[in-house]
Motif scaffolding. Structure first.
Motif, PDB file in Angstrom:
ATOM      1  N   SER A  52       6.595 -16.712 -10.375  1.00  0.00           N
ATOM      2  CA  SER A  52       7.485 -15.807  -9.642  1.00  0.00           C
ATOM      3  C   SER A  52       8.601 -15.330 -10.641  1.00  0.00           C
ATOM      4  CB  SER A  52       8.035 -16.513  -8.397  1.00  0.00           C
ATOM      5  OG  SER A  52       8.959 -15.672  -7.502  1.00  0.00           O
ATOM      6  N   ALA A  53       9.298 -16.432 -11.321  1.00  0.00           N
ATOM      7  CA  ALA A  53      10.442 -16.111 -12.168  1.00  0.00           C
ATOM      8  C   ALA A  53      10.107 -14.952 -13.146  1.00  0.00           C
ATOM      9  CB  ALA A  53      10.881 -17.196 -12.769  1.00  0.00           C
ATOM     10  N   LEU A  54       8.742 -15.392 -13.879  1.00  0.00           N
ATOM     11  CA  LEU A  54       8.210 -14.856 -15.114  1.00  0.00           C
ATOM     12  C   LEU A  54       8.111 -13.213 -14.410  1.00  0.00           C
ATOM     13  CD1 LEU A  54       5.674 -16.989 -16.526  1.00  0.00           C
ATOM     14  CD2 LEU A  54       7.735 -16.474 -17.566  1.00  0.00           C
ATOM     15  N   ARG A  55       7.619 -13.000 -13.318  1.00  0.00           N
ATOM     16  CA  ARG A  55       7.218 -11.611 -12.947  1.00  0.00           C
ATOM     17  C   ARG A  55       8.502 -10.854 -12.796  1.00  0.00           C
ATOM     18  NH1 ARG A  55       3.112  -9.598  -9.012  1.00  0.00           N
ATOM     19  NH2 ARG A  55       3.599  -7.536  -8.692  1.00  0.00           N
ATOM     20  N   GLY A  56       9.625 -11.496 -12.229  1.00  0.00           N
ATOM     21  CA  GLY A  56      10.695 -10.865 -12.087  1.00  0.00           C
ATOM     22  C   GLY A  56      11.719 -10.745 -13.444  1.00  0.00           C
ATOM     23  N   THR A  57      11.586 -11.719 -14.287  1.00  0.00           N
ATOM     24  CA  THR A  57      12.345 -11.841 -15.503  1.00  0.00           C
ATOM     25  C   THR A  57      11.852 -10.516 -16.712  1.00  0.00           C
ATOM     26  OG1 THR A  57      12.393 -14.360 -15.677  1.00  0.00           O
ATOM     27  CG2 THR A  57      12.441 -12.969 -17.801  1.00  0.00           C
ATOM     28  N   PHE A  58      10.624 -10.116 -16.955  1.00  0.00           N
ATOM     29  CA  PHE A  58      10.364  -9.328 -17.628  1.00  0.00           C
ATOM     30  C   PHE A  58      10.042  -7.878 -17.301  1.00  0.00           C
ATOM     31  CE2 PHE A  58       9.319 -13.458 -19.784  1.00  0.00           C
ATOM     32  CZ  PHE A  58       9.908 -13.441 -20.725  1.00  0.00           C
ATOM     33  N   ASP A  59      10.233  -7.552 -15.696  1.00  0.00           N
ATOM     34  CA  ASP A  59       9.825  -6.446 -15.192  1.00  0.00           C
ATOM     35  C   ASP A  59      10.892  -5.309 -15.845  1.00  0.00           C
ATOM     36  OD1 ASP A  59       8.707  -4.588 -13.793  1.00  0.00           O
ATOM     37  OD2 ASP A  59       9.810  -5.110 -11.796  1.00  0.00           O
ATOM     38  N   GLY A  60      10.253  -4.278 -16.730  1.00  0.00           N
ATOM     39  CA  GLY A  60      11.121  -3.093 -16.949  1.00  0.00           C
ATOM     40  C   GLY A  60      12.162  -3.818 -17.859  1.00  0.00           C
ATOM     41  N   THR A  61      11.787  -4.645 -18.919  1.00  0.00           N
ATOM     42  CA  THR A  61      12.982  -5.033 -19.762  1.00  0.00           C
ATOM     43  C   THR A  61      12.620  -4.941 -21.210  1.00  0.00           C
ATOM     44  OG1 THR A  61      12.088  -7.211 -19.537  1.00  0.00           O
ATOM     45  CG2 THR A  61      13.927  -6.694 -18.176  1.00  0.00           C
ATOM     46  N   GLY A  62      11.419  -3.986 -21.478  1.00  0.00           N
ATOM     47  CA  GLY A  62      11.103  -3.767 -22.884  1.00  0.00           C
ATOM     48  C   GLY A  62      10.142  -4.843 -23.315  1.00  0.00           C
ATOM     49  N   TRP A  63       9.505  -5.929 -22.500  1.00  0.00           N
ATOM     50  CA  TRP A  63       8.866  -6.847 -23.178  1.00  0.00           C
ATOM     51  C   TRP A  63       7.387  -6.539 -22.733  1.00  0.00           C
ATOM     52  CZ3 TRP A  63      10.775 -10.504 -26.121  1.00  0.00           C
ATOM     53  CH2 TRP A  63      12.064 -10.883 -26.246  1.00  0.00           C
ATOM     54  N   GLN A  64       6.393  -6.997 -23.680  1.00  0.00           N
ATOM     55  CA  GLN A  64       5.079  -7.339 -23.563  1.00  0.00           C
ATOM     56  C   GLN A  64       4.995  -8.819 -23.501  1.00  0.00           C
ATOM     57  OE1 GLN A  64       2.711  -4.721 -23.494  1.00  0.00           O
ATOM     58  NE2 GLN A  64       1.044  -6.010 -22.795  1.00  0.00           N
ATOM     59  N   VAL A  65       4.339  -9.401 -22.422  1.00  0.00           N
ATOM     60  CA  VAL A  65       4.217 -10.620 -22.225  1.00  0.00           C
ATOM     61  C   VAL A  65       2.642 -11.271 -22.329  1.00  0.00           C
ATOM     62  CG1 VAL A  65       4.552 -12.778 -20.415  1.00  0.00           C
ATOM     63  CG2 VAL A  65       6.236 -10.510 -20.359  1.00  0.00           C
ATOM     64  N   LEU A  66       2.540 -12.183 -23.103  1.00  0.00           N
ATOM     65  CA  LEU A  66       1.177 -12.798 -23.103  1.00  0.00           C
ATOM     66  C   LEU A  66       1.388 -14.150 -22.696  1.00  0.00           C
ATOM     67  CD1 LEU A  66      -1.672 -13.305 -24.322  1.00  0.00           C
ATOM     68  CD2 LEU A  66      -0.680 -13.957 -26.192  1.00  0.00           C
ATOM     69  N   LEU A  67       0.622 -14.534 -21.653  1.00  0.00           N
ATOM     70  CA  LEU A  67       0.748 -15.574 -20.496  1.00  0.00           C
ATOM     71  C   LEU A  67      -0.423 -16.580 -20.737  1.00  0.00           C
ATOM     72  CD1 LEU A  67       2.053 -17.609 -18.321  1.00  0.00           C
ATOM     73  CD2 LEU A  67       1.235 -15.804 -16.612  1.00  0.00           C
ATOM     74  N   ALA A  68      -0.483 -17.666 -21.355  1.00  0.00           N
ATOM     75  CA  ALA A  68      -1.250 -18.556 -21.490  1.00  0.00           C
ATOM     76  C   ALA A  68      -1.203 -19.672 -20.229  1.00  0.00           C
ATOM     77  CB  ALA A  68      -1.499 -19.324 -22.919  1.00  0.00           C
ATOM     78  N   THR A  69      -2.267 -19.645 -19.537  1.00  0.00           N
ATOM     79  CA  THR A  69      -2.258 -20.341 -18.258  1.00  0.00           C
ATOM     80  C   THR A  69      -2.780 -21.831 -18.461  1.00  0.00           C
ATOM     81  OG1 THR A  69      -4.384 -19.592 -17.699  1.00  0.00           O
ATOM     82  CG2 THR A  69      -2.560 -18.448 -16.987  1.00  0.00           C
ATOM     83  N   GLY A  70      -3.391 -22.210 -19.233  1.00  0.00           N
ATOM     84  CA  GLY A  70      -4.143 -23.455 -19.254  1.00  0.00           C
ATOM     85  C   GLY A  70      -5.090 -23.785 -18.351  1.00  0.00           C
ATOM     86  N   GLU A  71      -4.890 -24.811 -17.497  1.00  0.00           N
ATOM     87  CA  GLU A  71      -6.007 -25.212 -16.322  1.00  0.00           C
ATOM     88  C   GLU A  71      -5.497 -24.357 -15.126  1.00  0.00           C
ATOM     89  OE1 GLU A  71      -8.642 -27.090 -16.609  1.00  0.00           O
ATOM     90  OE2 GLU A  71      -8.221 -26.994 -18.659  1.00  0.00           O
TER      91      GLU A  71
END
Length: 393
Positions: A247-266
């Protein structure tokens, strides 16, 4: 030519640092045999080693614990319980392969016991912290949080050790199973990163990062559109990604000029529920990603942090386990990034932490110095040098 028995604990984060060491030894003409479950055969054979398979009663038994602190505490208890069955198998394999030296991971109980039962040199690989009169991880406030979990499992571990002692003629005490006191102790970090690192002499050898080779140019690395920076997010294989973090990640990088690569593991994550500038993968070639990343949001696993240091990537550390919390302290105190309390994680706090890490010139200067120290420590080649000298004594 020498023969090395390699016994890391059967977890990716403990196996991976040994693979470059094994590759270096093989390249020098030595024989390396891994004692691991069958699932690790591709990794062992890829570096030119052979596999002597072992079978676990409960693979990944620590994962039954949902609480990250309890899960971290459960790992040594799980490995001690498995040692009762695994030790006879590795003893037979060692009789067959007759290694000149035993190289075992700090948490690999059957590796430590094998070193006690066979004559000859032995080395320990430590993928975290060591202790002396000046610093010990078990004396930190972070390890104090594990006390109740350790006490609850100590009685059963004691019974297991008593049975092992009786069967094999040993007199090992449970508290001795994880002491960092071997003839050679290879610490997988630079001395400059370790608390009170300058106070550690023999038998400790700080080798920096032990990096595994990865192919460059993989399609798993997402393209970064012009005007955006790459944020890489990974919480490793032992600590699971939580709903609060997502939830925090979604709000952190929304509209802030970032491309996000999320590795989720299991952790199963619905990529469709995330914004379009998120790329979701179960795993990624981490070294390749870190070559391109502008910030790394991590749980603070030692391997991940060392790899980030090699590539001088600013870090935001949200540590959920005691060992990782020590690393988070070091990252913050040494000016290599920022730490954030995962129990108080929200989008605003994480956005501030990312900015403080990625946009601070002082962080870049500190990373340049620590990156240089990490690379110059020697890595797998330094480990192989030390192991060859150990055998030659």
């Amino acid at each position: 030519m020498a023969r090395y028995a390699m016994l890391p604990s059967p977890m990716a984060g403990h196996v991976n640092p040994t693979l470059p060491m094994a590759a270096e030894l093989v390249a020098r003409g030595h024989h390396v045999t891994y004692h691991l479950p069958e699932e690790f055969r591709p990794q062992a054979e890829a570096v030119g080693a052979r596999l002597a398979p072992v079978r676990l009663r409960e693979p990944h038994g620590y994962r039954r614990e949902p609480d990250p602190v309890a899960r971290f505490a459960k790992v040594p208890m799980w490995l001690a319980a498995e040692a009762e069955d695994v030790l006879p198998h590795v003893l037979r394999a060692a009789e067959e392969h007759r290694p000149d030296a035993i190289v075992y991971d700090m948490t690999c109980v059957w590796g430590r016991l094998l070193a006690r039962l066979r004559s000859g040199p032995a080395a320990m690989v430590v993928g975290s912290y060591v202790g002396n009169d000046h610093f010990s991880p078990v004396r930190t406030r972070h390890y104090a949080a594990m006390k109740e979990h350790l006490v609850s499992g100590f009685a059963e571990t004691g019974r297991v050790v008593a049975r092992i002692n009786a069967r094999h003629g040993l007199t090992v005490r449970p508290q001795e199973l994880f002491a960092r006191d071997e003839q050679l102790v290879l610490v997988v970090m630079p001395r400059a990163f370790h608390p009170a690192g300058e106070t550690f002499g023999e038998p400790f050898r700080f080798i920096g990062a032990s990096l595994r080779a990865e192919a460059r140019g993989t399609s798993l690395c997402p393209p970064v559109p012009p005007g955006r920076r790459l944020a890489y997010v990974s919480f490793g294989t032992v600590v699971e990604l939580t709903d609060a973090v997502l939830s925090a990640l979604r709000g952190t990088f929304d509209g802030t000029g970032w491309q996000v690569l999320l590795a989720t593991g299991e952790r199963a994550v619905d990529a469709a529920a995330l914004p379009g500038h998120f790329t979701v993968r179960r795993s990624v070639p981490q070294l390749e990603v870190l070559r391109r990343a502008d910030v790394f949001v991590t749980h603070g696993g030692t391997n991940s942090v060392m790899e980030a240091l090699v590539h001088e990537v600013p870090m935001v550390v949200a540590a959920l386990a005691p060992e990782h919390a020590i690393t988070a302290d070091q990252v913050e105190q040494l000016g290599l990034g920022t730490r954030i309390d995962p129990d108080k994680l929200d989008a605003a706090g994480l956005r501030s932490a990312v900015g403080a890490a990625a946009d601070n010139p002082a962080v870049r200067r500190a990373l340049a110095a620590m990156g240089r120290a990490t690379r110059e420590a020697g890595g797998a080649a330094a480990a192989a040098d030390a192991l060859e000298k150990l055998v030659a004594r």
